[in-house]
Write an enzyme that holds these catalytic residues in place. Structure first.
Site, PDB file in Angstrom:
ATOM      1  N   LYS A 225      64.907  59.560 -75.126  1.00  0.00           N
ATOM      2  CA  LYS A 225      64.400  58.628 -74.123  1.00  0.00           C
ATOM      3  C   LYS A 225      62.956  58.233 -74.419  1.00  0.00           C
ATOM      4  O   LYS A 225      62.568  57.065 -74.308  1.00  0.00           O
ATOM      5  CB  LYS A 225      64.516  59.245 -72.726  1.00  0.00           C
ATOM      6  CG  LYS A 225      63.948  58.384 -71.613  1.00  0.00           C
ATOM      7  CD  LYS A 225      64.722  57.074 -71.468  1.00  0.00           C
ATOM      8  CE  LYS A 225      64.090  56.185 -70.397  1.00  0.00           C
ATOM      9  NZ  LYS A 225      64.203  56.747 -69.043  1.00  0.00           N
TER      10      LYS A 225
ATOM     11  N   ARG B 142      59.631  50.344 -77.724  1.00  0.00           N
ATOM     12  CA  ARG B 142      59.298  49.134 -76.972  1.00  0.00           C
ATOM     13  C   ARG B 142      57.784  48.958 -76.859  1.00  0.00           C
ATOM     14  O   ARG B 142      57.259  47.855 -77.008  1.00  0.00           O
ATOM     15  CB  ARG B 142      59.913  49.213 -75.582  1.00  0.00           C
ATOM     16  CG  ARG B 142      61.429  49.189 -75.552  1.00  0.00           C
ATOM     17  CD  ARG B 142      61.964  47.775 -75.546  1.00  0.00           C
ATOM     18  NE  ARG B 142      61.571  47.084 -74.322  1.00  0.00           N
ATOM     19  CZ  ARG B 142      61.641  45.758 -74.164  1.00  0.00           C
ATOM     20  NH1 ARG B 142      62.058  45.007 -75.138  1.00  0.00           N
ATOM     21  NH2 ARG B 142      61.286  45.193 -73.027  1.00  0.00           N
TER      22      ARG B 142
ATOM     23  N   CYS C  82      58.089  54.058 -67.090  1.00  0.00           N
ATOM     24  CA  CYS C  82      58.666  54.501 -68.370  1.00  0.00           C
ATOM     25  C   CYS C  82      57.798  54.129 -69.561  1.00  0.00           C
ATOM     26  O   CYS C  82      57.188  54.986 -70.190  1.00  0.00           O
ATOM     27  CB  CYS C  82      60.070  53.931 -68.521  1.00  0.00           C
ATOM     28  SG  CYS C  82      61.279  54.636 -67.370  1.00  0.00           S
TER      29      CYS C  82
END
Length: 417
Positions: free
Chosen positions: A214, A221, A268
């Site tokens: 994760k 990104r 995130c």
């Protein structure tokens, strides 16, 4: 799967959608949250976050009788923890919310329960949670450990969520899911519960690899966004339209540059790369640099706004968007909100008209400023001389060109380029 009950701990942006989707797949789910007001609202059938499709899912789950919310921990066959994981000053995970949930769960355990950590976490966080529970309950043993005394066994796994706010309901069901058990049996049991509602592929691994996976996804990104944001700084110095440049470059068959913005937000992408940096600060050089680039972008935007304000006889600035991304109400780690706060501090003589179509009251961080008010976008755009576009909400996309004619514009999203 044999009928099993689930206690879902944390009913926020991840927990509430997941809990009701699971209930609507036929699972008996109790939602646990410390916010009593939100628990009451949820039980009345009121959604507490902006998420398309969530209202229908919540209504269906409550009517089925398979879901209700409470502030009190209950016994269940499976516990799923989806609480915040902020980072400390040293960019390591702050375990206080996980440990708090673990302590409440520990008091309920009888043996044979599965405890799943969904919260995004650095490697070995699931193991730390398991150790904490077993320290509180020495009469229990973790699956896979030496258990010569024949103690009742509990199982642990990490199954990170991989959904995009604004598309949570669909992606909960269709996205592939990583299932990281501490043992093969924990993996099997966790896969069984996610298979009730997930049509994507269930990808078995161990808990530490699942944790790192994760973080890797979000760091990938972040690095790519940092490249776009750095390009925007270079292009500004060279007098180049970065939006045109990226559009041209993306015509190459093997190039897909992302779009720059005012920074990176959310719980995130703005947080997870730091967990990798904290885990291996010597080797995480590129990831650290990307974080620094993205964290520095709001200051550049603020400088652009101050320049625009000083060049005009403006008295009002419209700050368009406070959420961390388009068409949601999530303000966590939002660069747009940070920019609004800094503008209010650094331009005390300017009236700051903040616009966030997805909230109904001024965020707490802005309430103490006399020069800040929450406005609807039509009023703000009409009255303000300087428009600062920070989030590409649909309301701003649909604005006619005449509405922004003769305005001084700082467009961080390329929406009006």
């Amino acid at each position: 799967m044999t009928s099993r009950s689930v206690a879902f701990v944390g009913l926020g942006y991840i927990g509430l959608p997941t809990a009701v989707v699971m209930a609507n797949a036929g699972v008996e789910v109790t939602g646990i949250d410390v916010n009593a007001a939100n628990v009451e609202r949820i039980n009345r059938g009121e959604v507490t976050i902006v998420e398309p499709g969530l209202q229908d899912e919540l209504t269906m789950a409550l009517k089925s009788g398979r879901f209700h919310a409470t502030t009190q921990q209950v016994h269940a066959d499976i516990y799923i923890i989806a609480v915040p994981t902020p980072f400390t000053d040293s960019h390591d995970v702050d375990m206080k919310y996980i440990y708090s949930a673990a302590e409440d769960i520990a008091a309920q355990l009888l043996g044979d329960e599965l405890i799943i950590l969904e919260s995004t976490s650095p490697p070995q966080t699931t193991a730390k949670m398991a150790q904490h529970i077993l320290e509180l309950r020495p009469d229990l043993a973790a699956d896979g450990t030496n258990n010569s005394e024949g103690k009742p066994v509990v199982y642990f796994a990490h199954c990170p969520e991989r959904i995009l706010p604004g598309k949570a309901i669909g992606e909960l069901k269709s996205n592939d899911r990583i299932i990281g058990g501490q043992t093969p049996e924990a993996t099997r049991r966790a896969a069984e519960i996610y298979a009730t509602f997930c049509t994507g592929e269930l990808l078995p691994t161990n808990d530490v690899t699942a944790e790192m996976a994760k973080l890797t996804e979000n760091s990938f990104r972040d690095v790519n966004i940092a490249f776009a944001n750095e390009l925007s700084l270079i292009c500004d110095n060279l007098g180049i339209d970065v939006w045109e440049l990226i559009n041209l470059a993306n015509h190459h068959p093997r190039v897909n540059i992302l779009q720059p913005g005012p920074g990176v937000g959310g719980h995130c992408i703005a947080v997870d790369p730091w967990f990798i940096v904290a885990a291996d600060p010597i080797n995480a050089r590129l990831i650290r640099t990307a974080r620094n680039v993205n964290d520095s972008k709001p200051a550049w935007v603020i400088d652009k706004v101050k320049q625009a304000f000083s060049r005009t006889d403006a008295t009002k600035i419209a700050v368009l968007g406070l959420a961390f991304k388009a068409n949601i109400d999530d303000l966590r780690q939002s660069p747009a909100l940070n920019i609004a706060v800094d503008l209010a501090e650094e331009l005390p003589n300017a009236a700051i008209l903040t616009v966030e179509p997805n909230i109904t009251e001024l965020p707490k961080r802005l309430k103490d400023f006399d020069n800040v008010q929450l406005s609807d976008y039509q009023t703000a755009i009409h009255e303000a001389e300087v428009l600062v576009l920070l989030v590409d909400h649909k309301e701003f996309r649909e604005l006619p060109a005449a509405a922004i004619k003769d305005k001084t514009i700082v467009d961080t999203k390329g929406l009006w380029a």
